[in-house]
Design a protein around this motif. Sequence first.
Motif, short mmCIF file in Angstrom:
data_model
loop_
_atom_site.label_atom_id
_atom_site.label_comp_id
_atom_site.label_asym_id
_atom_site.label_seq_id
_atom_site.Cartn_x
_atom_site.Cartn_y
_atom_site.Cartn_z
N ILE A 29 0.84 -1.20 0.00
CA ILE A 29 0.00 0.00 0.00
C ILE A 29 0.87 1.26 0.00
N SER A 30 1.98 1.24 0.73
CA SER A 30 2.88 2.39 0.71
C SER A 30 3.43 2.64 -0.68
N ALA A 31 3.84 1.56 -1.36
CA ALA A 31 4.36 1.70 -2.72
C ALA A 31 3.26 2.13 -3.67
N PHE A 32 2.04 1.61 -3.46
CA PHE A 32 0.91 2.03 -4.30
C PHE A 32 0.64 3.52 -4.14
N ASP A 33 0.66 4.01 -2.91
CA ASP A 33 0.39 5.43 -2.70
C ASP A 33 1.40 6.30 -3.45
N ALA A 34 2.65 5.87 -3.47
CA ALA A 34 3.66 6.61 -4.24
C ALA A 34 3.34 6.59 -5.72
N ALA A 35 2.88 5.44 -6.21
CA ALA A 35 2.53 5.31 -7.62
C ALA A 35 1.31 6.14 -7.96
N ALA A 36 0.31 6.13 -7.08
CA ALA A 36 -0.91 6.90 -7.31
C ALA A 36 -0.60 8.39 -7.38
N THR A 37 0.25 8.85 -6.51
CA THR A 37 0.65 10.26 -6.54
C THR A 37 1.38 10.59 -7.84
N ALA A 38 2.21 9.67 -8.30
CA ALA A 38 2.98 9.90 -9.52
C ALA A 38 2.10 10.07 -10.74
N VAL A 39 0.93 9.42 -10.75
CA VAL A 39 0.05 9.54 -11.92
C VAL A 39 -1.11 10.50 -11.68
N GLY A 40 -1.03 11.27 -10.59
CA GLY A 40 -1.98 12.36 -10.41
C GLY A 40 -3.25 12.04 -9.66
N ILE A 41 -3.33 10.89 -9.01
CA ILE A 41 -4.50 10.63 -8.17
C ILE A 41 -4.36 11.45 -6.90
N PRO A 42 -5.35 12.27 -6.55
CA PRO A 42 -5.23 13.14 -5.37
C PRO A 42 -4.86 12.34 -4.12
N GLU A 43 -4.03 12.95 -3.27
CA GLU A 43 -3.53 12.23 -2.10
C GLU A 43 -4.60 11.97 -1.05
N VAL A 44 -5.64 12.79 -1.04
CA VAL A 44 -6.77 12.57 -0.13
C VAL A 44 -8.05 12.70 -0.93
N GLY A 45 -9.10 12.05 -0.43
CA GLY A 45 -10.39 12.15 -1.09
C GLY A 45 -10.88 10.81 -1.61
#
Length: 233
Positions: A29-45
């Motif tokens: 999940i930690s690595a996924f969060d980094a990936a999600a941020t890299a492709v522009g998925i908002p960090e919260v919401g």
Amino acid sequence: MKNKSITDKIQLAVLDMAGTTVADDGLVISAFDAAATAVGIPEVGPQRDEARRYVLDTMGQSKIIVFRALLGSHAAALQANTAFEDAYARLIADGLATPIDGAAEAISKLRDHGIRVALTTGFSPRTQAALIAALGWQSLADLVLAPVDGMRGRPYPDMILTALMRLQIDGVHNVAVLGDTAVDVETARRAGAKIAAGTLTGAHDEAQLIAAGATDVVSSVVEFTDLLIAHNE
């Protein structure tokens, strides 16, 4: 008890890595969060929450397949997958990869009892190799497999069947599979494995594993090892 014939015995154990033989502890999940941020998925919401939930629900699948489903674009999926691998590699390099208690000993015990062992993963070969190196497991198993061109990741049965062929196992009725997710169990059932077991050391609980069709649910790979040895007696 009368000894089983060779055709009844388990000859191959196919074991998942993260959550099954390797402690996850939130690394995926930690690595996924980094990936999600890299492709522009908002960090919260809600978008991030829904994406994280999807990743949890599909634990065990090939990560590139998961990102493709989430993002709807192969290019975006490749970008996310690269960011995921980079983040996971950093976590491994920081010493955060640890084995499930007793996993290495259990794998060695299986081999000592004549059962071949294949380690499989939904990670890329690069990430799997880094994980194997960090754990010092280069010689622990008979075979390690990760999704590549021509060998699809879970839920497809390709890795299990590839392990069967490369290790010259007699048939799918001589194969036992262990994983911590519903996808692991589904994959084992698709492959026709005699034992499609779930373990409670990872992402999914007993109810999820049973709903996916688990033939057995064990507390850990250590109990699974004892199950296979008893089966072969």
